[in-house]
Scaffold this motif. Sequence first.
Motif, PDB file in Angstrom:
ATOM      1  N   MET A  97       5.986 -14.365  55.073  1.00  0.00           N
ATOM      2  CA  MET A  97       4.720 -13.996  55.705  1.00  0.00           C
ATOM      3  C   MET A  97       3.886 -13.124  54.771  1.00  0.00           C
ATOM      4  SD  MET A  97       5.630 -13.304  59.691  1.00  0.00           S
ATOM      5  CE  MET A  97       4.575 -11.896  59.841  1.00  0.00           C
ATOM      6  N   PHE A  98       2.581 -13.211  54.919  1.00  0.00           N
ATOM      7  CA  PHE A  98       1.693 -12.456  54.032  1.00  0.00           C
ATOM      8  C   PHE A  98       1.958 -10.950  54.122  1.00  0.00           C
ATOM      9  CE2 PHE A  98      -2.562 -10.617  53.069  1.00  0.00           C
ATOM     10  CZ  PHE A  98      -2.617 -11.028  51.750  1.00  0.00           C
ATOM     11  N   ILE A  99       2.315 -10.476  55.325  1.00  0.00           N
ATOM     12  CA  ILE A  99       2.575  -9.040  55.485  1.00  0.00           C
ATOM     13  C   ILE A  99       3.744  -8.585  54.588  1.00  0.00           C
ATOM     14  CG2 ILE A  99       4.069  -9.298  57.519  1.00  0.00           C
ATOM     15  CD1 ILE A  99       1.471  -6.508  57.126  1.00  0.00           C
ATOM     16  N   ASP A 100       4.700  -9.481  54.353  1.00  0.00           N
ATOM     17  CA  ASP A 100       5.835  -9.120  53.488  1.00  0.00           C
ATOM     18  C   ASP A 100       5.362  -8.884  52.048  1.00  0.00           C
ATOM     19  OD1 ASP A 100       7.705  -9.286  55.549  1.00  0.00           O
ATOM     20  OD2 ASP A 100       7.788 -11.467  55.337  1.00  0.00           O
ATOM     21  N   LEU A 101       4.381  -9.663  51.630  1.00  0.00           N
ATOM     22  CA  LEU A 101       3.802  -9.485  50.295  1.00  0.00           C
ATOM     23  C   LEU A 101       3.142  -8.104  50.207  1.00  0.00           C
ATOM     24  CD1 LEU A 101       3.323 -11.419  47.802  1.00  0.00           C
ATOM     25  CD2 LEU A 101       1.008 -11.654  48.666  1.00  0.00           C
ATOM     26  N   LEU A 102       2.401  -7.761  51.259  1.00  0.00           N
ATOM     27  CA  LEU A 102       1.717  -6.462  51.282  1.00  0.00           C
ATOM     28  C   LEU A 102       2.728  -5.322  51.322  1.00  0.00           C
ATOM     29  CD1 LEU A 102      -1.203  -7.165  53.801  1.00  0.00           C
ATOM     30  CD2 LEU A 102      -1.171  -7.477  51.335  1.00  0.00           C
ATOM     31  N   ARG A 103       3.830  -5.555  52.027  1.00  0.00           N
ATOM     32  CA  ARG A 103       4.834  -4.496  52.169  1.00  0.00           C
ATOM     33  C   ARG A 103       5.507  -4.170  50.858  1.00  0.00           C
ATOM     34  NH1 ARG A 103       7.077  -6.612  57.963  1.00  0.00           N
ATOM     35  NH2 ARG A 103       5.716  -5.278  59.211  1.00  0.00           N
ATOM     36  N   LYS A 104       5.710  -5.172  49.996  1.00  0.00           N
ATOM     37  CA  LYS A 104       6.437  -4.885  48.758  1.00  0.00           C
ATOM     38  C   LYS A 104       5.518  -4.568  47.584  1.00  0.00           C
ATOM     39  CE  LYS A 104       7.536  -9.732  47.596  1.00  0.00           C
ATOM     40  NZ  LYS A 104       7.170 -10.103  46.273  1.00  0.00           N
ATOM     41  N   ARG A 105       4.238  -4.811  47.702  1.00  0.00           N
ATOM     42  CA  ARG A 105       3.334  -4.597  46.573  1.00  0.00           C
ATOM     43  C   ARG A 105       3.276  -3.137  46.115  1.00  0.00           C
ATOM     44  NH1 ARG A 105      -0.546  -2.031  45.056  1.00  0.00           N
ATOM     45  NH2 ARG A 105      -0.464  -0.964  47.052  1.00  0.00           N
ATOM     46  N   ARG A 106       3.395  -2.923  44.832  1.00  0.00           N
ATOM     47  CA  ARG A 106       3.169  -1.610  44.215  1.00  0.00           C
ATOM     48  C   ARG A 106       2.400  -1.835  42.922  1.00  0.00           C
ATOM     49  NH1 ARG A 106       5.988   2.961  45.454  1.00  0.00           N
ATOM     50  NH2 ARG A 106       4.180   3.795  44.340  1.00  0.00           N
ATOM     51  N   SER A 107       1.735  -0.815  42.442  1.00  0.00           N
ATOM     52  CA  SER A 107       1.084  -0.914  41.125  1.00  0.00           C
ATOM     53  C   SER A 107       2.165  -0.873  40.052  1.00  0.00           C
ATOM     54  CB  SER A 107       0.118   0.249  40.917  1.00  0.00           C
ATOM     55  OG  SER A 107      -0.983   0.114  41.782  1.00  0.00           O
ATOM     56  N   ILE A 108       2.097  -1.829  39.141  1.00  0.00           N
ATOM     57  CA  ILE A 108       3.079  -1.933  38.048  1.00  0.00           C
ATOM     58  C   ILE A 108       2.349  -1.667  36.731  1.00  0.00           C
ATOM     59  CG2 ILE A 108       4.608  -3.539  36.804  1.00  0.00           C
ATOM     60  CD1 ILE A 108       5.711  -2.772  39.564  1.00  0.00           C
ATOM     61  N   ARG A 109       2.869  -0.692  35.989  1.00  0.00           N
ATOM     62  CA  ARG A 109       2.226  -0.330  34.717  1.00  0.00           C
ATOM     63  C   ARG A 109       3.124  -0.552  33.519  1.00  0.00           C
ATOM     64  NH1 ARG A 109       0.992   3.322  38.670  1.00  0.00           N
ATOM     65  NH2 ARG A 109      -1.214   3.624  39.149  1.00  0.00           N
ATOM     66  N   SER A 110       4.380  -0.976  33.746  1.00  0.00           N
ATOM     67  CA  SER A 110       5.298  -1.264  32.636  1.00  0.00           C
ATOM     68  C   SER A 110       5.689  -2.735  32.694  1.00  0.00           C
ATOM     69  CB  SER A 110       6.564  -0.406  32.749  1.00  0.00           C
ATOM     70  OG  SER A 110       6.208   0.941  32.632  1.00  0.00           O
ATOM     71  N   PHE A 111       5.353  -3.436  31.633  1.00  0.00           N
ATOM     72  CA  PHE A 111       5.572  -4.884  31.614  1.00  0.00           C
ATOM     73  C   PHE A 111       6.561  -5.238  30.522  1.00  0.00           C
ATOM     74  CE2 PHE A 111       1.111  -3.979  32.732  1.00  0.00           C
ATOM     75  CZ  PHE A 111       1.098  -4.455  34.030  1.00  0.00           C
ATOM     76  N   ASP A 112       7.397  -6.281  30.769  1.00  0.00           N
ATOM     77  CA  ASP A 112       8.198  -6.733  29.649  1.00  0.00           C
ATOM     78  C   ASP A 112       7.350  -7.711  28.833  1.00  0.00           C
ATOM     79  OD1 ASP A 112      10.518  -8.862  31.452  1.00  0.00           O
ATOM     80  OD2 ASP A 112       8.717  -9.413  30.361  1.00  0.00           O
ATOM     81  N   GLN A 113       7.843  -8.084  27.685  1.00  0.00           N
ATOM     82  CA  GLN A 113       6.970  -8.801  26.749  1.00  0.00           C
ATOM     83  C   GLN A 113       6.946 -10.307  26.966  1.00  0.00           C
ATOM     84  OE1 GLN A 113       4.479  -7.313  24.961  1.00  0.00           O
ATOM     85  NE2 GLN A 113       5.276  -5.859  26.465  1.00  0.00           N
ATOM     86  N   ARG A 114       7.657 -10.747  28.032  1.00  0.00           N
ATOM     87  CA  ARG A 114       7.627 -12.172  28.379  1.00  0.00           C
ATOM     88  C   ARG A 114       6.190 -12.606  28.670  1.00  0.00           C
ATOM     89  NH1 ARG A 114      10.652 -13.818  33.846  1.00  0.00           N
ATOM     90  NH2 ARG A 114       9.724 -15.871  34.140  1.00  0.00           N
ATOM     91  N   GLN A 115       5.785 -13.714  28.057  1.00  0.00           N
ATOM     92  CA  GLN A 115       4.440 -14.218  28.306  1.00  0.00           C
ATOM     93  C   GLN A 115       4.353 -14.843  29.700  1.00  0.00           C
ATOM     94  OE1 GLN A 115       1.650 -13.805  26.255  1.00  0.00           O
ATOM     95  NE2 GLN A 115       3.165 -12.407  25.375  1.00  0.00           N
TER      96      GLN A 115
END
Length: 176
Positions: free
Chosen positions: A1-19
């Motif tokens: 459900m869309f609400i589950d997407l909203l529930r887990k969303r956080r701002s991510i500022r560290s990325f791995d180098q995978r394209q």
Amino acid sequence: MFIDLLRKRRSIRSFDQRQIEVEKIELLTEALLRAPASKGRHPWEFVLVTDPEIMSLLSSAKAKGGAFLAQAPLSIVICADPAISDVWIEDCAVAATFIQLAAEDLGLGSCWSQIRRRQHQSGTPATTVLRHILQLPDNLEVASIVGIGYPVASIAAHPHNALPMHKIHKNVYQGQ
Ligand SMILES: Cc1cc2nc3c(=O)[nH]c(=O)nc-3n(C[C@H](O)[C@H](O)[C@H](O)COP(=O)(O)O)c2cc1C
């Protein structure tokens, strides 16, 4: 459900180098172009940046809060022409929100870097700096940049009991 997407969303500022896969970039692009805009005017323009040298310049376009972009495999610079719509800021914010939620749905992490009303460390408006870096025409203003990539680590969701429920008012405003 869309609400589950909203529930887990956080701002991510560290990325791995995978394209990011080309197919996913195409879906992200579609999400941007499906964002609603006032009167259907679509004042926005989106610059998709994957070049690491340009990315590094983006990360220092403003004095604080944009450094995370240096490691992002993809950044989307959200610009608009204010002459096309008097609510271009809102239109850009909706597009930024769409792209962040689409990224989350594709297993990617993202974070917003505010540009409008922000300055480079020299005091020059960040938009002016970006106009030069990205060869933007003078009619375009930059609202924000959204950095996207595979998260190095997930960040815990905001728990339900941490939501500021006092911000919700029923029928009329109720004081704190
Ligand atoms: C309008 C707006 C501007 C933001 N600007 C920045 C920014 O310049 N740099 C940054 O690291 N995060 C920025 N963020 C992300 C917020 O800091 C983040 O959403 C907030 O701290 C809540 O954390 P969460 O997204 O993990 O729930 C911005 C978010 C919004 C909505």
